[in-house]
Design a protein around this motif. Structure first.
Motif, PDB file in Angstrom:
ATOM      1  N   TRP A 118       0.814  -1.218   0.000  1.00 33.17           N
ATOM      2  CA  TRP A 118       0.000   0.000   0.000  1.00 33.17           C
ATOM      3  C   TRP A 118       0.849   1.270   0.000  1.00 33.17           C
ATOM      4  O   TRP A 118       0.315   2.358   0.128  1.00 33.17           O
ATOM      5  CB  TRP A 118      -0.936  -0.002   1.202  1.00 33.17           C
ATOM      6  CG  TRP A 118      -2.186  -0.791   0.968  1.00 33.17           C
ATOM      7  CD1 TRP A 118      -3.357  -0.333   0.458  1.00 33.17           C
ATOM      8  CD2 TRP A 118      -2.379  -2.193   1.222  1.00 33.17           C
ATOM      9  NE1 TRP A 118      -4.276  -1.344   0.378  1.00 33.17           N
ATOM     10  CE2 TRP A 118      -3.712  -2.506   0.836  1.00 33.17           C
ATOM     11  CE3 TRP A 118      -1.584  -3.205   1.709  1.00 33.17           C
ATOM     12  CZ2 TRP A 118      -4.238  -3.787   0.950  1.00 33.17           C
ATOM     13  CZ3 TRP A 118      -2.107  -4.485   1.821  1.00 33.17           C
ATOM     14  CH2 TRP A 118      -3.413  -4.764   1.454  1.00 33.17           C
ATOM     15  N   ARG A 119       2.192   1.108  -0.103  1.00 33.53           N
ATOM     16  CA  ARG A 119       3.127   2.230  -0.163  1.00 33.53           C
ATOM     17  C   ARG A 119       2.919   3.191   1.012  1.00 33.53           C
ATOM     18  O   ARG A 119       2.792   4.403   0.850  1.00 33.53           O
ATOM     19  CB  ARG A 119       2.998   2.975  -1.489  1.00 33.53           C
ATOM     20  CG  ARG A 119       3.371   2.124  -2.700  1.00 33.53           C
ATOM     21  CD  ARG A 119       3.443   2.971  -3.937  1.00 33.53           C
ATOM     22  NE  ARG A 119       2.158   3.583  -4.250  1.00 33.53           N
ATOM     23  CZ  ARG A 119       1.998   4.620  -5.054  1.00 33.53           C
ATOM     24  NH1 ARG A 119       3.056   5.158  -5.634  1.00 33.53           N
ATOM     25  NH2 ARG A 119       0.819   5.113  -5.290  1.00 33.53           N
ATOM     26  N   ALA A 120       2.885   2.634   2.195  1.00 31.44           N
ATOM     27  CA  ALA A 120       2.659   3.411   3.411  1.00 31.44           C
ATOM     28  C   ALA A 120       3.987   3.881   3.992  1.00 31.44           C
ATOM     29  O   ALA A 120       5.027   3.245   3.814  1.00 31.44           O
ATOM     30  CB  ALA A 120       1.910   2.570   4.447  1.00 31.44           C
TER      31      ALA A 120
ATOM     32  N   PRO B   9       2.416  16.539   8.087  1.00 39.92           N
ATOM     33  CA  PRO B   9       1.071  15.943   8.139  1.00 39.92           C
ATOM     34  C   PRO B   9       0.985  14.593   7.431  1.00 39.92           C
ATOM     35  O   PRO B   9       1.642  14.371   6.429  1.00 39.92           O
ATOM     36  CB  PRO B   9       0.196  16.986   7.442  1.00 39.92           C
ATOM     37  CG  PRO B   9       1.144  17.703   6.524  1.00 39.92           C
ATOM     38  CD  PRO B   9       2.468  17.713   7.205  1.00 39.92           C
ATOM     39  N   GLU B  10       0.196  13.697   8.033  1.00 39.23           N
ATOM     40  CA  GLU B  10       0.026  12.350   7.524  1.00 39.23           C
ATOM     41  C   GLU B  10      -1.457  11.995   7.568  1.00 39.23           C
ATOM     42  O   GLU B  10      -2.230  12.563   8.340  1.00 39.23           O
ATOM     43  CB  GLU B  10       0.797  11.340   8.380  1.00 39.23           C
ATOM     44  CG  GLU B  10       2.300  11.503   8.374  1.00 39.23           C
ATOM     45  CD  GLU B  10       2.950  10.771   7.225  1.00 39.23           C
ATOM     46  OE1 GLU B  10       4.124  10.980   6.985  1.00 39.23           O
ATOM     47  OE2 GLU B  10       2.248   9.965   6.563  1.00 39.23           O
ATOM     48  N   CYS B  11      -1.822  11.039   6.719  1.00 35.93           N
ATOM     49  CA  CYS B  11      -3.134  10.409   6.828  1.00 35.93           C
ATOM     50  C   CYS B  11      -2.979   9.193   7.743  1.00 35.93           C
ATOM     51  O   CYS B  11      -2.094   8.362   7.527  1.00 35.93           O
ATOM     52  CB  CYS B  11      -3.665   9.977   5.463  1.00 35.93           C
ATOM     53  SG  CYS B  11      -4.012  11.345   4.344  1.00 35.93           S
ATOM     54  N   VAL B  12      -3.802   9.090   8.758  1.00 35.06           N
ATOM     55  CA  VAL B  12      -3.703   8.018   9.756  1.00 35.06           C
ATOM     56  C   VAL B  12      -4.958   7.156   9.675  1.00 35.06           C
ATOM     57  O   VAL B  12      -6.078   7.674   9.716  1.00 35.06           O
ATOM     58  CB  VAL B  12      -3.534   8.593  11.176  1.00 35.06           C
ATOM     59  CG1 VAL B  12      -3.396   7.468  12.194  1.00 35.06           C
ATOM     60  CG2 VAL B  12      -2.332   9.518  11.231  1.00 35.06           C
ATOM     61  N   TYR B  13      -4.725   5.845   9.556  1.00 30.78           N
ATOM     62  CA  TYR B  13      -5.836   4.894   9.466  1.00 30.78           C
ATOM     63  C   TYR B  13      -5.599   3.783  10.503  1.00 30.78           C
ATOM     64  O   TYR B  13      -4.547   3.142  10.498  1.00 30.78           O
ATOM     65  CB  TYR B  13      -5.926   4.266   8.073  1.00 30.78           C
ATOM     66  CG  TYR B  13      -6.010   5.269   6.952  1.00 30.78           C
ATOM     67  CD1 TYR B  13      -7.238   5.738   6.508  1.00 30.78           C
ATOM     68  CD2 TYR B  13      -4.857   5.740   6.329  1.00 30.78           C
ATOM     69  CE1 TYR B  13      -7.315   6.656   5.473  1.00 30.78           C
ATOM     70  CE2 TYR B  13      -4.925   6.655   5.295  1.00 30.78           C
ATOM     71  CZ  TYR B  13      -6.157   7.112   4.876  1.00 30.78           C
ATOM     72  OH  TYR B  13      -6.236   8.021   3.851  1.00 30.78           O
ATOM     73  N   SER B  14      -6.573   3.576  11.367  1.00 27.75           N
ATOM     74  CA  SER B  14      -6.490   2.511  12.375  1.00 27.75           C
ATOM     75  C   SER B  14      -7.624   1.522  12.150  1.00 27.75           C
ATOM     76  O   SER B  14      -8.803   1.920  12.119  1.00 27.75           O
ATOM     77  CB  SER B  14      -6.571   3.090  13.793  1.00 27.75           C
ATOM     78  OG  SER B  14      -5.430   3.875  14.070  1.00 27.75           O
TER      79      SER B  14
ATOM     80  N   ASP C 209      -0.676  13.441   0.427  1.00 33.13           N
ATOM     81  CA  ASP C 209      -1.063  13.536  -0.980  1.00 33.13           C
ATOM     82  C   ASP C 209      -1.390  12.175  -1.589  1.00 33.13           C
ATOM     83  O   ASP C 209      -1.707  12.082  -2.771  1.00 33.13           O
ATOM     84  CB  ASP C 209       0.040  14.205  -1.799  1.00 33.13           C
ATOM     85  CG  ASP C 209       1.367  13.468  -1.686  1.00 33.13           C
ATOM     86  OD1 ASP C 209       1.500  12.629  -0.754  1.00 33.13           O
ATOM     87  OD2 ASP C 209       2.263  13.717  -2.508  1.00 33.13           O
ATOM     88  N   ARG C 210      -1.275  11.091  -0.804  1.00 33.23           N
ATOM     89  CA  ARG C 210      -1.618   9.761  -1.300  1.00 33.23           C
ATOM     90  C   ARG C 210      -2.553   9.057  -0.312  1.00 33.23           C
ATOM     91  O   ARG C 210      -2.293   7.950   0.143  1.00 33.23           O
ATOM     92  CB  ARG C 210      -0.360   8.926  -1.521  1.00 33.23           C
ATOM     93  CG  ARG C 210       0.396   9.276  -2.765  1.00 33.23           C
ATOM     94  CD  ARG C 210       1.404   8.216  -3.173  1.00 33.23           C
ATOM     95  NE  ARG C 210       2.536   8.125  -2.255  1.00 33.23           N
ATOM     96  CZ  ARG C 210       2.699   7.142  -1.380  1.00 33.23           C
ATOM     97  NH1 ARG C 210       1.803   6.176  -1.296  1.00 33.23           N
ATOM     98  NH2 ARG C 210       3.749   7.116  -0.583  1.00 33.23           N
ATOM     99  N   ALA C 211      -3.634   9.729   0.004  1.00 36.69           N
ATOM    100  CA  ALA C 211      -4.608   9.135   0.925  1.00 36.69           C
ATOM    101  C   ALA C 211      -5.224   7.884   0.296  1.00 36.69           C
ATOM    102  O   ALA C 211      -5.344   7.773  -0.934  1.00 36.69           O
ATOM    103  CB  ALA C 211      -5.699  10.144   1.263  1.00 36.69           C
ATOM    104  N   LEU C 212      -5.578   6.948   1.142  1.00 35.17           N
ATOM    105  CA  LEU C 212      -6.169   5.702   0.652  1.00 35.17           C
ATOM    106  C   LEU C 212      -7.556   5.956   0.072  1.00 35.17           C
ATOM    107  O   LEU C 212      -8.368   6.683   0.663  1.00 35.17           O
ATOM    108  CB  LEU C 212      -6.283   4.690   1.799  1.00 35.17           C
ATOM    109  CG  LEU C 212      -4.969   4.101   2.330  1.00 35.17           C
ATOM    110  CD1 LEU C 212      -5.241   3.230   3.549  1.00 35.17           C
ATOM    111  CD2 LEU C 212      -4.267   3.292   1.251  1.00 35.17           C
ATOM    112  N   ASP C 213      -7.798   5.366  -1.091  1.00 35.32           N
ATOM    113  CA  ASP C 213      -9.145   5.425  -1.658  1.00 35.32           C
ATOM    114  C   ASP C 213      -9.975   4.279  -1.082  1.00 35.32           C
ATOM    115  O   ASP C 213      -9.516   3.509  -0.232  1.00 35.32           O
ATOM    116  CB  ASP C 213      -9.089   5.364  -3.183  1.00 35.32           C
ATOM    117  CG  ASP C 213      -8.345   4.127  -3.683  1.00 35.32           C
ATOM    118  OD1 ASP C 213      -8.026   3.240  -2.856  1.00 35.32           O
ATOM    119  OD2 ASP C 213      -8.079   4.051  -4.896  1.00 35.32           O
TER     120      ASP C 213
END
Length: 642
Positions: free
Chosen positions: A225-227, A299-304, A324-328
């Motif tokens: 997922w290129r995280a 800043p980051e997109c955080v998903y738990s 800039d690469r938030a999960l769809d």
């Protein structure tokens, strides 16, 4: 596209003014094919497609108005997906559309268009003298999903309306193609999601060790997922403890990053829901820790994502992505699927790597949950266990025993004394030896002096007999009697000496065990007449003497039973019965004791007089508390005089 369609329609109108009817039909047929081809290749979303389709169909049918309707869950209930011209909800539904929804015909052939005559209550000046019709065109007509197009046309006669209805049938395939294309696109996305999840799961399952498997999971998720960062935390008690972080094999729990990640995981664990940041404005999920993590390291997109097994959250997977690469939606679904697949395996590996004591504690807790419920399990189990333990200690009857030391003693003893003054010559028996024959020699005394004395006495006896014979020949009666008396005296002394010589080989008059008499060190030493050299006790006369403390003597009664075990053979227990209790106390090792004699149930061959050990007399039943605290309670009573 609507604008293009309307422009081409205007051009078609120009053609119709300057050309004949045949030419107009050819132009319309060409334009219809072009429009349908564009619809079948349409790549927009569903609402836009519905609007474009309705616009094309209205132009093809030259309808005054049109709508696409869908049947609801209830039979006969239809709703409007799109209408042309569009209408405001506040203004209400047009009369023709309201009437069309009520007059939907039954469909026997989904490829056929249906025509129904319609009479408007109010007509415009252009529509006077013309007939009004509703054209129903099935787009999808399946048992679970039904979509139709309905069009309002005004024509000179019914044949024109039927021609327009037939022209509409050319547009039926556009909706089906769009629907199939969407299904194929969704299936491709689903296959991509499943493929990514299965690839990660396959690499994860290659490892049987808990730590290495967790590290591989985080690394593979970050790769696929290129995280930027992927962390795995597992539930421990009321908290979530991080166990793996991609590209970091060892980490300290004192690191601020670890604390922040665990805070994000616990935020998801406590709410039992996915926590995303940035969150949508209408979301009610609390995401303070996720926001703090994003602000501090982003800043980051955080998903738990919670990891669940049988409905219970066992851990949390946290993924950080560049802003800039938030999960769809496809990426989110893939991670959700992966979490559902790996959760049981993660839990199994965690359980397999636990210490045996922890496994037993967890098993006890699970059993406790079934008995006392899932909340505050340990507290409830502790209370129940304490109550049971106290009930057992206070009310469960146990055998009460009086413990005391004992010694094996003999009821009867045979003393073997020295028969004369002499010296020990040979020793054949020692204490502990068993006398099995009444002719068995225990020891012998030296008989040298006795034999010399006997020879002297024999000589004197012969002299006396000679003197008696001489006096008899001389007729001296008095001298005969005197000589004869001396000879008889010597004969008696010889008999005594012979008895002593015979008694020099000392024998026991009874069978038994030699309990005293160690003559080996005295070999060659002198002994006196009457001195005790051996003591022999019959085997069947052994008994035990118990030394019962004075604070427990009142609990011991005649006839009570018990068991004893000697220090020589502690694994053997011998039963006994109390025979007698001495009424007077004795002092033994600084303690007042009472002598209690017991009769043994059996006499094993290894038992010897003088053996010691521990005896327990059964004196009834009592509680465990009373048994353990009796001494302390008696001491307090003596001190406080209560």
């Amino acid at each position: 596209m609507v604008k293009d369609v309307e422009t081409k329609a205007a051009r078609g109108g120009t053609v119709k003014q300057h050309r004949g009817t045949g030419d107009r039909g050819k132009a319309l047929s060409f334009d219809t094919t072009l429009w349908i081809d564009r619809l079948e290749r349409f790549e927009g979303n569903f609402p836009e497609f519905i609007k474009q389709l309705l616009a094309v169909q209205c132009l093809v049918a030259r309808a005054s108005a049109g709508a696409i309707i869908e049947q609801g869950a209830e039979q006969g209930s239809w709703s409007v997906l799109a209408a042309r011209p569009s209408h405001e909800r506040k203004a209400g539904m047009p009369d023709w559309l309201s009437g069309a929804l009520k007059r939907v015909p039954p469909v026997s052939n989904a490829k056929q268009a249906y025509l129904k005559k319609y009479c408007a209550q109010k007509k415009s000046s252009k529509e006077v003298g013309k007939q009004e019709y509703l054209i129903y065109l099935p787009l999808i007509y399946e048992q679970a999903h039904r979509v139709m197009g309905v069009f309002y046309v005004t024509v000179a006669d019914e044949s024109v309306a039927r021609d327009r209805a037939n022209g509409l049938k050319l547009t039926q395939s556009a909706y089906t193609c769009f629907d199939l294309r969407n299904q194929m696109r969704k299936q491709n996305k689903d296959m991509t999601i499943i493929t990514h999840a299965m690839e990660v799961l396959d690499r994860f399952n290659e490892h049987s060790k808990y730590k290495s498997a967790a590290m591989v999971l985080c690394h593979e998720v970050a790769t696929v997922w290129r995280a930027d960062r992927v962390a795995l935390g597992l539930q421990q008690g009321a908290y979530v403890k991080m166990v793996a972080l991609n590209q970091t094999e060892h980490f300290s729990r004192k690191m601020q990053l670890i604390h922040d990640l665990e805070g994000v995981m616990e935020e998801s664990y406590d709410q039992d829901i996915e926590v995303f940041w940035p969150a949508s404005p209408e979301s009610s999920v609390i995401a303070r820790q996720a926001k703090r993590l994003s602000d501090r390291y982003g800043p980051e997109c955080v998903y738990s994502f919670p990891l669940r097994r049988e409905g219970e959250v066992i851990g949390v997977l946290t993924v950080e992505m560049p802003i800039d690469r938030a999960l769809d939606e496809q990426g989110l679904e893939g991670l959700r699927l992966l979490c559902n697949l790996v959760a049981p395996r993660v839990d199994d590996l965690k359980e397999a790597n636990k210490w045996i004591g922890t496994k037993l504690a967890d098993s006890a807790k699970e059993a406790g949950k079934k008995i006392v419920g899932p909340t505050h399990t340990w507290v409830k189990v502790a209370v129940v266990g304490l109550s049971i333990a106290l009930g057992f200690l206070f009310f469960w009857p146990v055998t009460d025993t009086v413990e005391s030391p004992f010694m094996i003693d003999a009821v009867r003893r045979q003393v073997i004394a020295a028969p004369f003054d002499g010296y020990v010559e040979e020793v054949y028996a020692e204490p502990g030896d068993v006398v099995t024959d009444d002719q068995q020699v225990l020891a012998t005394l030296s008989t040298g002096e006795l034999r010399l004395r006997r020879a002297s006495l024999v000589a004197e006896l012969a002299q006396n007999r000679i003197e008696a014979d001489i006096a008899r020949r001389e007729g001296n009666t008095v001298d005969v009697h005197i000589a004869q008396a001396k000879a008889d005296a010597k004969q008696a002394e010889i008999g005594i000496v012979d008895d002593d010589i015979e008694d020099a080989a000392m024998r026991s008059p009874m069978l038994g065990i030699v309990i005293d008499g160690n003559l080996k060190p005295r070999t060659g030493g002198a002994v006196q007449r009457g001195e005790v050299l051996y003591e022999v006790a019959p085997i069947d006369s052994l008994r035990a003497e118990l030394y019962v403390p004075e604070d427990r003597i009142n609990d011991v009664e005649l006839g009570q039973r018990g068991e004893l075990s000697s220090a020589a053979n502690p694994g053997r227990y011998i039963g006994f019965v109390v025979e007698s209790i001495e009424p007077i106390a004795q002092v033994r090792q600084g303690q007042n004791v009472f002598l209690v004699r017991v009769k043994l149930d059996g006499l094993p061959a290894w038992m010897r007089p003088g053996m010691q050990g521990l005896a327990k007399v059964d004196v009834g039943t009592t509680s465990m508390v009373n048994k353990w605290t009796r001494g302390a309670v008696n001491w307090v009573r003596m001190k406080l005089w209560i």
